[in-house]
Design an enzyme around this catalytic site. Sequence first.
Site, short mmCIF file in Angstrom:
data_model
loop_
_atom_site.label_atom_id
_atom_site.label_comp_id
_atom_site.label_asym_id
_atom_site.label_seq_id
_atom_site.Cartn_x
_atom_site.Cartn_y
_atom_site.Cartn_z
N TRP A 115 15.50 -37.72 48.56
CA TRP A 115 16.67 -37.52 49.42
C TRP A 115 17.04 -38.80 50.15
CZ3 TRP A 115 19.69 -34.17 47.72
CH2 TRP A 115 19.22 -32.97 47.16
N LYS A 127 18.02 -24.37 53.55
CA LYS A 127 16.58 -24.58 53.47
C LYS A 127 15.86 -23.69 54.47
CE LYS A 127 17.57 -27.50 50.38
NZ LYS A 127 17.74 -28.92 50.50
N ASP A 159 18.33 -36.89 58.39
CA ASP A 159 18.64 -35.77 57.48
C ASP A 159 17.49 -34.77 57.62
OD1 ASP A 159 18.89 -33.95 55.46
OD2 ASP A 159 18.86 -35.42 53.82
C1 LIG Z 1 18.54 -29.97 49.93
C2 LIG Z 1 18.59 -31.25 50.63
C3 LIG Z 1 19.76 -32.06 50.61
C4 LIG Z 1 21.00 -31.68 49.83
O1 LIG Z 1 21.62 -30.61 50.40
P1 LIG Z 1 23.00 -30.04 49.82
O2 LIG Z 1 23.34 -29.01 50.85
O3 LIG Z 1 22.72 -29.49 48.47
O4 LIG Z 1 23.97 -31.16 49.77
C5 LIG Z 1 19.74 -33.25 51.31
N1 LIG Z 1 18.66 -33.62 52.01
C6 LIG Z 1 17.53 -32.88 52.07
C7 LIG Z 1 16.36 -33.36 52.86
C8 LIG Z 1 17.47 -31.67 51.39
O5 LIG Z 1 16.36 -30.92 51.43
#
Ligand SMILES: *Cc1c(COP(=O)(O)O)cnc(C)c1O
Length: 364
Positions: A102, A200, A176
Amino acid sequence: MEHIFNFSAGPAVLPVEVLQQARDEMLDWHGSGMSVLEMSHRGKEFMSIAAKVEADLRELIGIPGNYKVLFLSGGASSQFAMVPMNLLRGKKSASYVNTGEWSKKAIKEAKRYCIVNIAASSEDANFTCVPPQDTWNIDPDAAYLHYTPNETIGGVEFNWIPDLTHLNAEVPLVADISSTFMSRPLDITRFGLIYAGAQKNFGPAGLTVVIVREDLLGTTLAGTPTMFDYKIHADNDSMYNTPPTYPMYIAGLVLEWLKKKGGLAAMEQINIAKAKLLYDMLDTTDFYHCPVARSDRSRMNVPFTLKDSALDDAFLKQAKSRGLIQLKGHRSVGGMRASIYNAMPLEGVAVLVEFMKEFASNHA
Ligand SMILES: *Cc1c(COP(=O)(O)O)cnc(C)c1O
């Protein structure tokens, strides 16, 4: 239906109480005669739902008044572009810490908008650890420093928050936080901005939460689309356009559930207990292997391999027959991954651990 424990990395398990309440309210929300799916986002019913989501989020985390909470769509992936577009504020570069898949995606996108200084990377260690902060090299002119507190794919989690107070100019910390959001208490005052895709650990896909310090808003890169300007969303209480109404409603139910569970500190203790149960088992056998450094192991996403990958299919099949589903590892790393977000009960991890012990002894 037999009892299922769902270890998906996302979209992921939701509290069963939340799903039951959503079912009960599906056709008629609080006597309104409407489903939440059918409500105008500007009507008083949905406005009350949205206000409560924000209030509960602020209460659970302890978000001070100088931070804006935005409810957006576009996923965490859109934030990879929105962050540089909004936070460069006339500067030419940004610092990024690279701890896995990521981080890499965030870096790749940021490079479209600025010079990216890689302050630290664990790529040489195959992304199995967090680089200690005393090895970081942060560009003092960087507009911000971005990192990924929990790498969902690699299963690497920071158990500390980077400290940038030694730098001469303020470099706001950006995170993030998609896969560890709401799993533990969070001192938001340490951050300039955090963002999280809801699917998540917070709610359904389609909702992305951004929490940003007010003074960072208002200077966007030339050409930034209106919909990518945080200030537009902040000034319009996330109602500049139609927000993801149903995901916000479900996230609101998740927050009520979290409050009943005792909030983030109580949830953290449960998450520590669940992770310990699984990692302790992984460490007492050589049948299974977790590649991540002990100090940096994720409480949310636990990757592991079997001694012989030829057994992977049998493992997944037998797990499924016990109601243990979505354990297959990410395609980029193989093996297995058990995601044990807030809504996974301790019992689910205990059943998984028992199954894994049994599988190991049957295939020793
Ligand atoms: C799942 C995830 C993403 C991507 O998320 P989307 O909603 O599919 O764009 C980005 N960063 C992390 C840490 C993630 O777990």
